[in-house]
Design a protein around this motif. Structure first.
Motif, PDB file in Angstrom:
ATOM      1  N   ASN A   1      -2.052  14.785   7.606  1.00  0.00           N
ATOM      2  CA  ASN A   1      -1.337  15.093   6.367  1.00  0.00           C
ATOM      3  C   ASN A   1      -1.517  14.031   5.291  1.00  0.00           C
ATOM      4  OD1 ASN A   1      -0.413  17.422   7.565  1.00  0.00           O
ATOM      5  ND2 ASN A   1       1.522  16.524   8.188  1.00  0.00           N
ATOM      6  N   GLN A   2      -2.152  12.917   5.627  1.00  0.00           N
ATOM      7  CA  GLN A   2      -2.356  11.846   4.667  1.00  0.00           C
ATOM      8  C   GLN A   2      -3.519  12.210   3.749  1.00  0.00           C
ATOM      9  OE1 GLN A   2      -2.780   8.153   6.818  1.00  0.00           O
ATOM     10  NE2 GLN A   2      -0.981   8.563   8.077  1.00  0.00           N
ATOM     11  N   LEU A   3      -3.276  12.163   2.435  1.00  0.00           N
ATOM     12  CA  LEU A   3      -4.284  12.590   1.478  1.00  0.00           C
ATOM     13  C   LEU A   3      -4.928  11.446   0.698  1.00  0.00           C
ATOM     14  CD1 LEU A   3      -2.343  15.670   0.107  1.00  0.00           C
ATOM     15  CD2 LEU A   3      -4.290  15.682   1.667  1.00  0.00           C
ATOM     16  N   LEU A   4      -4.135  10.438   0.292  1.00  0.00           N
ATOM     17  CA  LEU A   4      -4.655   9.395  -0.578  1.00  0.00           C
ATOM     18  C   LEU A   4      -3.852   8.117  -0.417  1.00  0.00           C
ATOM     19  CD1 LEU A   4      -6.557   8.713  -3.019  1.00  0.00           C
ATOM     20  CD2 LEU A   4      -4.706   9.523  -4.498  1.00  0.00           C
ATOM     21  N   ARG A   5      -4.566   7.003  -0.283  1.00  0.00           N
ATOM     22  CA  ARG A   5      -3.932   5.682  -0.258  1.00  0.00           C
ATOM     23  C   ARG A   5      -4.201   5.013  -1.592  1.00  0.00           C
ATOM     24  NH1 ARG A   5      -2.840   3.770   5.051  1.00  0.00           N
ATOM     25  NH2 ARG A   5      -3.321   5.401   6.551  1.00  0.00           N
ATOM     26  N   PHE A   6      -3.174   4.341  -2.129  1.00  0.00           N
ATOM     27  CA  PHE A   6      -3.320   3.702  -3.431  1.00  0.00           C
ATOM     28  C   PHE A   6      -2.372   2.510  -3.552  1.00  0.00           C
ATOM     29  CE2 PHE A   6      -0.102   6.932  -3.636  1.00  0.00           C
ATOM     30  CZ  PHE A   6       0.893   6.406  -4.451  1.00  0.00           C
ATOM     31  N   ASP A   7      -2.727   1.595  -4.449  1.00  0.00           N
ATOM     32  CA  ASP A   7      -1.890   0.431  -4.708  1.00  0.00           C
ATOM     33  C   ASP A   7      -1.007   0.632  -5.935  1.00  0.00           C
ATOM     34  OD1 ASP A   7      -2.720  -1.205  -2.553  1.00  0.00           O
ATOM     35  OD2 ASP A   7      -4.569  -1.662  -3.613  1.00  0.00           O
ATOM     36  N   LYS A   8      -1.621   1.116  -7.007  1.00  0.00           N
ATOM     37  CA  LYS A   8      -0.890   1.319  -8.253  1.00  0.00           C
ATOM     38  C   LYS A   8      -1.179   2.709  -8.753  1.00  0.00           C
ATOM     39  CE  LYS A   8      -0.835  -3.479  -9.618  1.00  0.00           C
ATOM     40  NZ  LYS A   8      -1.165  -4.477 -10.600  1.00  0.00           N
ATOM     41  N   PRO A   9      -0.275   3.329  -9.436  1.00  0.00           N
ATOM     42  CA  PRO A   9       1.075   2.951  -9.844  1.00  0.00           C
ATOM     43  C   PRO A   9       2.083   3.127  -8.710  1.00  0.00           C
ATOM     44  CG  PRO A   9       0.601   5.147 -10.633  1.00  0.00           C
ATOM     45  CD  PRO A   9      -0.654   4.639  -9.958  1.00  0.00           C
ATOM     46  N   ALA A  10       3.353   2.962  -9.018  1.00  0.00           N
ATOM     47  CA  ALA A  10       4.406   3.182  -8.027  1.00  0.00           C
ATOM     48  C   ALA A  10       4.377   4.663  -7.624  1.00  0.00           C
ATOM     49  CB  ALA A  10       5.761   2.811  -8.614  1.00  0.00           C
ATOM     50  N   PRO A  11       4.796   4.978  -6.400  1.00  0.00           N
ATOM     51  CA  PRO A  11       4.733   6.370  -5.928  1.00  0.00           C
ATOM     52  C   PRO A  11       5.399   7.387  -6.862  1.00  0.00           C
ATOM     53  CG  PRO A  11       5.194   4.929  -4.098  1.00  0.00           C
ATOM     54  CD  PRO A  11       5.243   4.076  -5.332  1.00  0.00           C
ATOM     55  N   ALA A  12       6.581   7.081  -7.381  1.00  0.00           N
ATOM     56  CA  ALA A  12       7.257   8.024  -8.279  1.00  0.00           C
ATOM     57  C   ALA A  12       6.489   8.176  -9.582  1.00  0.00           C
ATOM     58  CB  ALA A  12       8.682   7.558  -8.557  1.00  0.00           C
TER      59      ALA A  12
ATOM     60  N   MET B   1       0.854  -1.178   0.000  1.00  0.00           N
ATOM     61  CA  MET B   1       0.000   0.000   0.000  1.00  0.00           C
ATOM     62  C   MET B   1       0.896   1.236   0.000  1.00  0.00           C
ATOM     63  SD  MET B   1      -3.146   1.251   0.098  1.00  0.00           S
ATOM     64  CE  MET B   1      -4.173  -0.105   0.527  1.00  0.00           C
ATOM     65  N   ASN B   2       0.505   2.225  -0.775  1.00  0.00           N
ATOM     66  CA  ASN B   2       1.251   3.469  -0.902  1.00  0.00           C
ATOM     67  C   ASN B   2       0.412   4.628  -0.364  1.00  0.00           C
ATOM     68  OD1 ASN B   2       3.445   2.201  -2.349  1.00  0.00           O
ATOM     69  ND2 ASN B   2       2.065   2.090  -4.082  1.00  0.00           N
ATOM     70  N   LEU B   3       1.085   5.745  -0.124  1.00  0.00           N
ATOM     71  CA  LEU B   3       0.426   6.891   0.482  1.00  0.00           C
ATOM     72  C   LEU B   3       0.904   8.180  -0.165  1.00  0.00           C
ATOM     73  CD1 LEU B   3      -1.338   7.943   2.912  1.00  0.00           C
ATOM     74  CD2 LEU B   3       0.789   8.069   4.196  1.00  0.00           C
ATOM     75  N   LEU B   4      -0.054   9.043  -0.508  1.00  0.00           N
ATOM     76  CA  LEU B   4       0.235  10.396  -0.962  1.00  0.00           C
ATOM     77  C   LEU B   4      -0.009  11.307   0.234  1.00  0.00           C
ATOM     78  CD1 LEU B   4       0.732  12.452  -3.337  1.00  0.00           C
ATOM     79  CD2 LEU B   4      -1.762  12.584  -3.480  1.00  0.00           C
ATOM     80  N   PHE B   5       0.939  12.207   0.501  1.00  0.00           N
ATOM     81  CA  PHE B   5       0.790  13.077   1.660  1.00  0.00           C
ATOM     82  C   PHE B   5       1.370  14.452   1.381  1.00  0.00           C
ATOM     83  CE2 PHE B   5       4.716  10.752   2.118  1.00  0.00           C
ATOM     84  CZ  PHE B   5       5.633  11.662   2.613  1.00  0.00           C
ATOM     85  N   ASP B   6       0.990  15.381   2.220  1.00  0.00           N
ATOM     86  CA  ASP B   6       1.421  16.770   2.125  1.00  0.00           C
ATOM     87  C   ASP B   6       2.459  17.009   3.205  1.00  0.00           C
ATOM     88  OD1 ASP B   6       1.736  19.498   2.055  1.00  0.00           O
ATOM     89  OD2 ASP B   6      -0.365  19.974   2.352  1.00  0.00           O
ATOM     90  N   GLU B   7       3.642  17.465   2.783  1.00  0.00           N
ATOM     91  CA  GLU B   7       4.682  17.808   3.748  1.00  0.00           C
ATOM     92  C   GLU B   7       5.141  19.229   3.462  1.00  0.00           C
ATOM     93  OE1 GLU B   7       9.080  16.309   4.190  1.00  0.00           O
ATOM     94  OE2 GLU B   7       7.743  14.954   5.276  1.00  0.00           O
ATOM     95  N   ALA B   8       4.692  20.151   4.276  1.00  0.00           N
ATOM     96  CA  ALA B   8       5.037  21.574   4.160  1.00  0.00           C
ATOM     97  C   ALA B   8       4.682  22.137   2.791  1.00  0.00           C
ATOM     98  CB  ALA B   8       6.515  21.775   4.473  1.00  0.00           C
ATOM     99  N   GLY B   9       3.494  21.803   2.299  1.00  0.00           N
ATOM    100  CA  GLY B   9       3.029  22.334   1.026  1.00  0.00           C
ATOM    101  C   GLY B   9       3.533  21.603  -0.199  1.00  0.00           C
ATOM    102  N   LYS B  10       4.299  20.541  -0.010  1.00  0.00           N
ATOM    103  CA  LYS B  10       4.834  19.756  -1.121  1.00  0.00           C
ATOM    104  C   LYS B  10       4.214  18.363  -1.063  1.00  0.00           C
ATOM    105  CE  LYS B  10       9.163  18.307  -3.188  1.00  0.00           C
ATOM    106  NZ  LYS B  10      10.615  18.279  -3.067  1.00  0.00           N
ATOM    107  N   PHE B  11       3.777  17.862  -2.208  1.00  0.00           N
ATOM    108  CA  PHE B  11       3.162  16.542  -2.244  1.00  0.00           C
ATOM    109  C   PHE B  11       4.224  15.484  -2.459  1.00  0.00           C
ATOM    110  CE2 PHE B  11      -0.206  19.398  -3.898  1.00  0.00           C
ATOM    111  CZ  PHE B  11      -1.017  19.320  -2.777  1.00  0.00           C
ATOM    112  N   LEU B  12       4.220  14.484  -1.584  1.00  0.00           N
ATOM    113  CA  LEU B  12       5.153  13.370  -1.652  1.00  0.00           C
ATOM    114  C   LEU B  12       4.375  12.070  -1.608  1.00  0.00           C
ATOM    115  CD1 LEU B  12       7.807  14.637   0.933  1.00  0.00           C
ATOM    116  CD2 LEU B  12       7.935  14.790  -1.547  1.00  0.00           C
ATOM    117  N   ALA B  13       4.982  11.014  -2.127  1.00  0.00           N
ATOM    118  CA  ALA B  13       4.350   9.699  -2.099  1.00  0.00           C
ATOM    119  C   ALA B  13       5.405   8.664  -1.755  1.00  0.00           C
ATOM    120  CB  ALA B  13       3.710   9.383  -3.449  1.00  0.00           C
TER     121      ALA B  13
END
Length: 142
Positions: A40-51, A1-13
């Motif tokens: 800060n957690q915005l979205l959980r996803f399986d695919k695609p890879a975070p990058a 499971m992967n996670l998209l999150f906000d860290e100081a106004g920048k989106f990271l996964a």
């Protein structure tokens, strides 16, 4: 499971390593591990890879027609996933939802931030003034 999150106004996964009630331990593609609070957690996803998610969503966000998205947006506060469903139709995937989040975040003249992943539609007169100011800056720069 992967996670998209906000860290100081920048989106990271990244990939979720472990979870607790109020936070998650996430490993970024760089190998760095970060603790992400639930707020800060915005979205959980399986695919695609975070990058891949961030790259594909960045390209798609540039193609989002902001005036059209502004028309689709409800008058009251809304989440990026709800607007992505209206804009893209059906049940949008992680890439579409992330693209909408990036587009909304990058258009403060159309949408005001109302919290993490939450937005509010700007008033029509404010949008008109902002677009006029942007056009004026372009003319001065040219």
């Amino acid at each position: 499971m992967n996670l998209l999150f906000d860290e100081a106004g920048k989106f990271l996964a990244g990939r979720i390593l472990s979870e607790a009630e109020a936070s998650a331990q996430v490993e970024l593609d760089s190998g760095k591990r970060v603790k992400v609070k639930a707020a800060n957690q915005l979205l959980r996803f399986d695919k695609p890879a975070p990058a891949d998610l961030l790259a594909q969503a960045g390209e798609m966000a540039a193609q989002v027609e902001l005036p059209l998205a502004w028309e689709f947006a409800p008058e009251d506060e809304f989440g990026f996933a709800a607007l992505a469903a209206d804009y893209f139709g059906g049940a949008p995937g992680a890439v579409e939802q992330t693209a909408m989040l990036m587009a909304l975040h990058g258009a403060p003249h159309y949408f005001r931030r109302a919290g993490k992943g939450r937005f509010r539609k700007a008033a029509a007169d404010i949008v008109a003034q902002a677009l006029a100011a942007i056009e004026k800056k372009k003319q001065i720069a040219a």
